[in-house]
Write a protein that holds these residues in place. Structure first.
Motif, short mmCIF file in Angstrom:
data_model
loop_
_atom_site.label_atom_id
_atom_site.label_comp_id
_atom_site.label_asym_id
_atom_site.label_seq_id
_atom_site.Cartn_x
_atom_site.Cartn_y
_atom_site.Cartn_z
N ALA A 268 0.75 -1.30 -0.30
CA ALA A 268 -0.07 0.02 0.05
C ALA A 268 0.93 1.00 0.21
CB ALA A 268 -0.90 -0.09 1.25
N SER A 269 0.23 2.63 -0.08
CA SER A 269 0.96 3.57 0.16
C SER A 269 1.76 3.61 1.36
CB SER A 269 0.07 4.72 0.24
OG SER A 269 -0.44 5.09 -1.07
N PRO A 270 3.04 4.28 1.42
CA PRO A 270 3.96 4.22 2.53
C PRO A 270 3.13 4.80 3.93
CG PRO A 270 5.02 5.08 0.88
CD PRO A 270 3.80 5.21 0.24
N ASP A 271 2.21 5.74 3.71
CA ASP A 271 1.68 6.24 4.68
C ASP A 271 0.17 5.79 5.08
OD1 ASP A 271 0.70 7.59 2.61
OD2 ASP A 271 0.88 9.82 3.39
N ALA A 272 -0.10 4.62 4.45
CA ALA A 272 -1.35 4.10 4.73
C ALA A 272 -1.82 3.85 6.21
CB ALA A 272 -1.56 2.98 3.95
N ILE A 273 -3.20 4.08 6.37
CA ILE A 273 -3.58 3.52 7.78
C ILE A 273 -4.40 2.44 7.96
CG2 ILE A 273 -3.58 6.17 8.52
CD1 ILE A 273 -6.63 6.00 8.41
N VAL A 274 -4.06 1.72 8.92
CA VAL A 274 -4.94 0.52 9.17
C VAL A 274 -5.89 0.55 9.96
CG1 VAL A 274 -4.61 -1.79 9.93
CG2 VAL A 274 -2.65 -0.79 8.48
N MET A 275 -7.06 0.40 9.84
CA MET A 275 -8.33 0.17 10.41
C MET A 275 -8.86 -1.00 10.91
SD MET A 275 -9.87 4.03 8.70
CE MET A 275 -11.23 4.08 10.22
N HIS A 276 -9.84 -0.96 11.65
CA HIS A 276 -10.67 -2.09 12.27
C HIS A 276 -11.46 -1.75 13.10
CE1 HIS A 276 -11.84 -6.09 13.29
NE2 HIS A 276 -10.88 -6.72 12.66
N PRO A 277 -12.92 -2.09 12.82
CA PRO A 277 -13.68 -1.89 13.71
C PRO A 277 -13.90 -2.55 15.23
CG PRO A 277 -14.89 -3.16 11.92
CD PRO A 277 -13.57 -2.88 11.60
N GLY A 278 -13.12 -3.59 15.05
CA GLY A 278 -13.30 -4.47 16.40
C GLY A 278 -14.29 -5.15 16.66
N PRO A 279 -14.44 -6.27 17.29
CA PRO A 279 -13.24 -6.97 18.04
C PRO A 279 -12.44 -7.62 16.96
CG PRO A 279 -15.16 -8.26 18.41
CD PRO A 279 -15.61 -6.93 17.51
N THR A 280 -11.07 -7.56 17.30
CA THR A 280 -10.05 -7.88 15.87
C THR A 280 -9.67 -9.45 16.53
OG1 THR A 280 -8.25 -7.06 17.68
CG2 THR A 280 -8.74 -5.77 15.53
N ASN A 281 -9.45 -10.32 15.67
CA ASN A 281 -9.06 -11.77 15.77
C ASN A 281 -7.49 -11.80 15.07
OD1 ASN A 281 -12.21 -12.95 15.13
ND2 ASN A 281 -11.30 -12.51 17.29
N ARG A 282 -6.51 -11.37 16.16
CA ARG A 282 -5.17 -11.45 15.57
C ARG A 282 -4.92 -13.02 14.96
NH1 ARG A 282 -1.98 -7.50 19.16
NH2 ARG A 282 -3.85 -6.03 19.75
N GLY A 283 -4.21 -13.03 13.87
CA GLY A 283 -3.69 -14.00 13.19
C GLY A 283 -4.86 -14.59 12.28
N VAL A 284 -5.85 -14.03 12.33
CA VAL A 284 -6.99 -14.48 11.30
C VAL A 284 -7.05 -13.52 10.24
CG1 VAL A 284 -9.32 -15.04 11.19
CG2 VAL A 284 -8.11 -15.72 13.23
N GLU A 285 -7.66 -12.15 10.62
CA GLU A 285 -7.67 -11.15 9.51
C GLU A 285 -6.60 -9.97 9.78
OE1 GLU A 285 -10.29 -11.46 11.98
OE2 GLU A 285 -10.22 -9.50 13.04
N ILE A 286 -5.98 -10.16 10.59
CA ILE A 286 -4.57 -9.21 10.93
C ILE A 286 -3.71 -9.61 11.79
CG2 ILE A 286 -5.71 -7.89 12.80
CD1 ILE A 286 -4.92 -5.25 11.50
N GLU A 287 -2.39 -9.29 11.37
CA GLU A 287 -0.95 -9.78 11.92
C GLU A 287 -1.01 -9.19 13.31
OE1 GLU A 287 2.56 -11.46 9.89
OE2 GLU A 287 2.79 -9.56 9.85
#
Ligand code: CP
Length: 329
Positions: A268-287
């Motif tokens: 992505a662009s070097p200054d891209a932001i990462v968002m997630h509405p929560g709850p996050t599932n680490r290792g499933v949709e996001i590292e």
């Protein structure tokens, strides 16, 4: 002469009375919510100010489905507006003894509540409640089934503008289980109403049907090329509680194909932001390292939710009072 389309969210004066969904709202209403939210934040330290806009009003939080972020930020928002707040513990309420939803509402109305904030697993629940409340009451949808989560989408718009500026210059990529996501539906409507530059949705065919194009988003199934030049990346949870059949081979395979990893973030662009509405599932949709990394604004989203929910509550309550005053309700 064509008749105006009836919108159950609006007062007869055309102002926002209930917030049930983003679809069908005009850009001025969304802009008013976002700019009002800005005025409620103290620019010196980023916290929301305590104001008397809902003094004397009673807000009932009616959560028939679990929530961490939405319920607590609505409670904080109502308290910062100086309202009295009732948190109805639905599991411990008389609905567990067979009382109908409408009877619960009638009882809360008898206690002189002014606003219902409603989360429910059934799509359309907030609309149903809005059809049955007294004219002085405003209903805010805090998430209904897989239909809509309008305040989440609004706080996400607020956060995107805060961190990235003008939406018309941005490429936004939404990844994951769009089929079951009320958040994604509301985000797509809000992004289009506010004039996003480019909107791409990415997910497996079982979780991202082609008809999402009709909502106004490009549909892709291959994540790596879709991330090129992305300014905003929104990841979504797999909503297993809403999956009626096996829509996925397995979480590991899903992570391999659609997980947002450090390697993918480099695309992505070097200054891209990462968002997630929560709850996050680490290792499933996001590292985990991406969720906690410098480009993540996941916790900022939660913070923005207080001001945005304050704005929604104060605007709707003000509009109800104006319509009642003018005897138009
Ligand atoms: N984003 C969101 O709706 O989170 P909660 O389920 O914790 O409210």
């Amino acid at each position: 002469m064509s008749r105006p389309i009836f919108n159950p969210q609006l007062t007869p004066l055309g102002d926002l009375r209930h917030l049930l969904g983003i679809e069908g709202l005009g850009r001025p209403i969304l802009e008013e919510i976002l700019s009002t939210a800005e005025t409620l934040v103290d620019s010196s330290n980023g916290t929301t100010r305590k104001v008397p806009l809902l003094r004397g009003k009673t807000v009932a939080n009616l959560f028939f489905e679990n929530s961490t972020r939405t319920r607590t930020t609505f409670e904080l928002a109502a308290k910062r507006l100086s309202a009295d707040v009732l948190n109805i513990n639905v599991a411990a309420s008389a609905t567990s003894k067979g009382e109908t939803l409408l009877d619960t509402l009638r009882n809360l109305q008898a206690m002189q509540c002014d606003m219902f904030v409603v989360r429910h697993s059934a799509s359309g629940a907030a609309h149903f409640i809005a059809q049955h409340v007294e004219p002085h009451i405003s209903v805010i949808n805090a998430g209904d089934g897989q239909h809509a989560h309008p305040t989440q989408a609004l706080l996400d718009m607020y956060a995107i503008r805060k961190f990235k500026g003008d939406l018309s210059q941005l490429k936004v990529v939404i990844i994951g289980d769009l089929l079951h996501s009320r958040v994604a539906r509301s985000q797509i409507h809000a992004l289009n109403i506010l004039g996003v530059g480019e909107l791409v949705t990415v997910g497996p065919k079982t979780l991202l049907p082609e008809h999402f194009r009709e909502l106004g988003a490009r549909v892709e199934h291959n994540l790596d090329p879709a991330l090129a030049n992305a300014d905003v990346i929104i990841t979504l949870r797999l909503q297993r509680e809403r999956m009626k059949s096996a829509s996925l081979p397995g979480q590991d395979e899903y992570f391999q194909c659609y997980g947002l990893t450090q390697r993918r973030l480099q695309l992505a662009s070097p200054d891209a932001i990462v968002m997630h509405p929560g709850p996050t599932n680490r290792g499933v949709e996001i590292e985990a390292s991406v969720a906690d990394g410098p480009q993540s604004i996941i916790l900022d989203q939660v913070r923005c939710g207080i001001a945005v929910r304050m704005a929604v509550m104060s605007i709707t309550m003000g509009n109800v009072e104006r319509a009642l005053h003018e005897n138009k309700q």
